[in-house]
Motif scaffolding. Structure first.
Motif, PDB file in Angstrom:
ATOM      1  N   ASP A  14      -7.397   4.058  -3.823  1.00 56.20           N
ATOM      2  CA  ASP A  14      -8.241   3.742  -2.685  1.00 56.20           C
ATOM      3  C   ASP A  14      -9.148   4.928  -2.367  1.00 56.20           C
ATOM      4  OD1 ASP A  14      -7.131   1.163  -2.208  1.00 56.20           O
ATOM      5  OD2 ASP A  14      -5.389   2.103  -1.279  1.00 56.20           O
ATOM      6  N   ASP A  21       0.842  -1.189   0.000  1.00 48.48           N
ATOM      7  CA  ASP A  21       0.000   0.000   0.000  1.00 48.48           C
ATOM      8  C   ASP A  21       0.883   1.248   0.000  1.00 48.48           C
ATOM      9  OD1 ASP A  21      -2.322   1.625   0.176  1.00 48.48           O
ATOM     10  OD2 ASP A  21      -2.037   1.790   2.343  1.00 48.48           O
ATOM     11  N   ARG A  66     -10.091   0.406   1.342  1.00 51.14           N
ATOM     12  CA  ARG A  66      -9.967  -0.409   0.138  1.00 51.14           C
ATOM     13  C   ARG A  66     -11.041  -1.498   0.164  1.00 51.14           C
ATOM     14  NH1 ARG A  66      -4.163  -2.639  -1.682  1.00 51.14           N
ATOM     15  NH2 ARG A  66      -3.871  -0.365  -1.618  1.00 51.14           N
ATOM     16  N   ASP A 124      -4.158   9.346  -4.070  1.00 48.01           N
ATOM     17  CA  ASP A 124      -3.882   7.971  -3.676  1.00 48.01           C
ATOM     18  C   ASP A 124      -3.482   7.171  -4.907  1.00 48.01           C
ATOM     19  OD1 ASP A 124      -4.446   5.050  -2.982  1.00 48.01           O
ATOM     20  OD2 ASP A 124      -4.735   6.035  -1.043  1.00 48.01           O
ATOM     21  N   SER A 163      -4.084   5.379   7.567  1.00 47.24           N
ATOM     22  CA  SER A 163      -4.381   6.802   7.704  1.00 47.24           C
ATOM     23  C   SER A 163      -3.076   7.582   7.846  1.00 47.24           C
ATOM     24  CB  SER A 163      -5.284   7.075   8.911  1.00 47.24           C
ATOM     25  OG  SER A 163      -4.604   6.792  10.120  1.00 47.24           O
ATOM     26  N   GLU A 194      -7.943   5.928   4.874  1.00 48.05           N
ATOM     27  CA  GLU A 194      -7.865   5.236   3.585  1.00 48.05           C
ATOM     28  C   GLU A 194      -8.629   3.917   3.662  1.00 48.05           C
ATOM     29  OE1 GLU A 194      -4.255   3.786   0.580  1.00 48.05           O
ATOM     30  OE2 GLU A 194      -3.904   4.006   2.728  1.00 48.05           O
ATOM     31  N   SER A 224       0.472   5.203   1.021  1.00 46.23           N
ATOM     32  CA  SER A 224      -0.441   6.074   1.742  1.00 46.23           C
ATOM     33  C   SER A 224      -0.863   7.251   0.867  1.00 46.23           C
ATOM     34  CB  SER A 224       0.227   6.604   3.016  1.00 46.23           C
ATOM     35  OG  SER A 224       1.367   7.390   2.700  1.00 46.23           O
ATOM     36  N   PRO A 225      -1.994   7.896   1.175  1.00 49.30           N
ATOM     37  CA  PRO A 225      -2.380   9.099   0.441  1.00 49.30           C
ATOM     38  C   PRO A 225      -1.280  10.152   0.520  1.00 49.30           C
ATOM     39  CG  PRO A 225      -4.195   8.319   1.816  1.00 49.30           C
ATOM     40  CD  PRO A 225      -2.994   7.514   2.191  1.00 49.30           C
ATOM     41  N   VAL A 271     -10.648   7.720   0.145  1.00 53.86           N
ATOM     42  CA  VAL A 271     -10.135   8.444   1.302  1.00 53.86           C
ATOM     43  C   VAL A 271     -11.216   9.366   1.857  1.00 53.86           C
ATOM     44  CG1 VAL A 271      -7.728   8.346   0.527  1.00 53.86           C
ATOM     45  CG2 VAL A 271      -9.155  10.299  -0.119  1.00 53.86           C
TER      46      VAL A 271
END
Length: 484
Positions: free
Chosen positions: A201, A170, A263, A197, A274, A261, A172-173, A203
């Motif tokens: 995903d 993953d 999914r 993202d 997060s 976040e 992160s944003p 958010v």
């Protein structure tokens, strides 16, 4: 007696020396770091240990340029709660600074005054690569003596969360801007905590309390009383913040925005991580008034509000022309967008003294959904004043201008939701009814001028699936309410 008198004089000298060192140390500590903010991000990288996910963790520090340099930092990682003794917990000391950037976003050109210099900001980046075995990870940083609005000195504590039990990879944003809010005068202003993202995903954004660490050796945080911004109104779907018109008391204030976040895994939305940006911002009453974005045109279309939802298709070249103005005579404007270095296919061109164009080559493989981009405009007053516009873009596979139920029913944001959810209606002002799984009406809403609908149900609403419908009965969105 001579010996005793000499001893007393020596003791007094040491007392004065220690007192002097104490006050000197206190003064240095009070001014030591001048940290204005921080955030932590993570990116999945190639594993070096079989079946063990590996991540690059990045700490970003915002610091007044008059503060003390920080050539190295410490990062913590723990599994579970604050009292966790999990053997996988770690602490990395002396992580060297990887990058330093001077952001003279509100500086007065040619001025070296301490007052002016305090508006400028250094941004420091620190990176470390680490194995993160599957678990619920909290990655954190503690900094001493933040630049604070509060009467007592506080340490800054900032953290990111990653649950890689179900998702081993993953990213992160990523925040689209490093522009820190600076409230100038009593006019309405806009800034942004929007993110991109890379994994597409979902958010959601929320204002949270700024945190501190009561013990700099314990990697846990506690909320600071009064640590929520009294000025910001945050859009939970876009990360845009507005500061309404009104009197603002001068001084420094704290604000923190968390980006959660989600999914979809096996048909169920899971909270997988997060990130939080925690900052100190300055409110001041000065004569220089901020500029503003007055209109936006999509392609060759008519002018519309910059806050209106923009529609696009995968593979389309989206052309957005923005017009800005400044209320102060003789001011010159400049445009900037850090999002162009983050969102693939996005570029910025300055067209004239008052216009700029954002062009987005929408990736052909981009899934339908809502996306954001940011653009800022600066004037050349002393100090500079600025605003930042968040653009809200709906990417759909359907022909623009139509909205069949199948597309609409997937537009809710975030999903699942707890406190509030936002979705798109078919038209502005449309009446919307929300029903439960038995068809019973639980809410009656109305879309805004841009077609967006915001539902903030009561805390007593049971968890479950709800359906939003237009007055004609056509479905607009499926709404999955998670337990609070």
């Amino acid at each position: 007696m001579l010996t005793l008198g000499y001893a007393m004089k020596t003791l007094l000298r040491w007392r004065w020396l220690l007192a002097g060192l104490f006050w000197l140390g206190y003064g240095l500590a009070a001014q030591a770091s001048h940290i204005r903010g921080a955030d932590i991000a993570y990116t999945s990288i190639a594993s070096t240990t079989p079946n063990v996910p590996r991540y690059r963790v990045t700490l970003r520090l915002f610091r007044d340029i008059v503060g003390v340099d920080q050539p190295a930092v410490t990062l913590y990682g723990r599994v579970g709660d604050c009292n966790s003794t999990d053997p996988r917990n770690f602490r990395f000391d002396n992580i060297p600074k990887a990058q330093s950037t001077r952001l003279e976003q509100v500086a007065c050109v040619g001025s070296n005054s301490l007052f002016t210099s305090s508006f400028n900001t250094d941004v420091f980046l620190y990176n470390v690569d680490v194995d993160l075995p599957r678990g619920q990870w909290t990655l954190s940083f503690i900094g001493e003596n933040r630049n604070s609005a509060l009467p007592a000195f506080h340490n800054i504590y900032v953290a990111a969360f990653l649950d890689n039990r179900l998702v081993t990879q993953d990213t992160s944003p990523t925040f689209l801007s490093t522009l820190l809010p600076s409230l100038q005068g009593n006019l309405a202003q806009r800034y942004s905590f929007s993110t991109y993202d890379a994994d597409r995903d979902s958010v959601a954004y929320s204002l949270v309390s700024s945190q501190e660490a009561l013990d700099v050796y314990t990697p846990c945080g506690t909320p600071i009383a009064g640590g929520v911004s009294p000025h910001f109104q945050l859009n939970p779907a876009t990360g845009a913040i507005t500061i309404p018109t009104g009197g603002v008391q001068q001084g420094y204030y704290l604000a923190a925005v968390r980006v959660d976040e989600y999914r979809q895994l096996a048909g169920t939305w899971q909270h997988i991580g997060s990130v939080t940006r925690d900052i100190t911002y300055l409110a001041q009453n000065i004569a220089n008034q901020p500029p503003s974005f007055t209109s936006l045109a999509v392609g060759t279309g008519p002018a519309q509000s910059p806050s209106q939802t923009i529609s696009a298709r995968p593979g389309q070249t989206l052309s957005l022309t923005l017009t800005a103005t400044d209320p102060d005579a003789g001011q010159h404007l400049r445009f900037s967008s850090e999002a162009t270095g983050i969102i693939p296919g996005l570029s910025l061109t300055t067209l004239s003294a008052t216009q700029a164009r954002l062009t987005w080559q929408v990736p052909a493989s981009l899934p339908p959904g809502f996306y954001t981009a940011t653009i800022a405009v600066f004037d050349d007053g002393c100090p500079n004043s600025t605003v930042e516009q968040t653009l809200y873009i709906r990417v759909t596979n359907q022909t623009l201008g139509t909205r069949p139920g199948s597309d609409a029913a997937s537009s809710a944001f975030p999903m699942p939701f707890r406190d509030q959810v936002q979705f798109q209606a078919a038209s502005s002002g449309q009446q919307v009814v929300v029903v439960d799984e038995l068809g019973r009406t639980v809410a009656q809403l109305r879309a805004g001028a841009d077609g967006r609908v915001l539902w903030q149900p009561a805390a007593s609403l049971p968890a479950g699936l709800y359906l939003a419908r237009g007055a004609d009965g056509r479905p607009l969105a499926r709404l999955l309410h998670a337990a609070n």
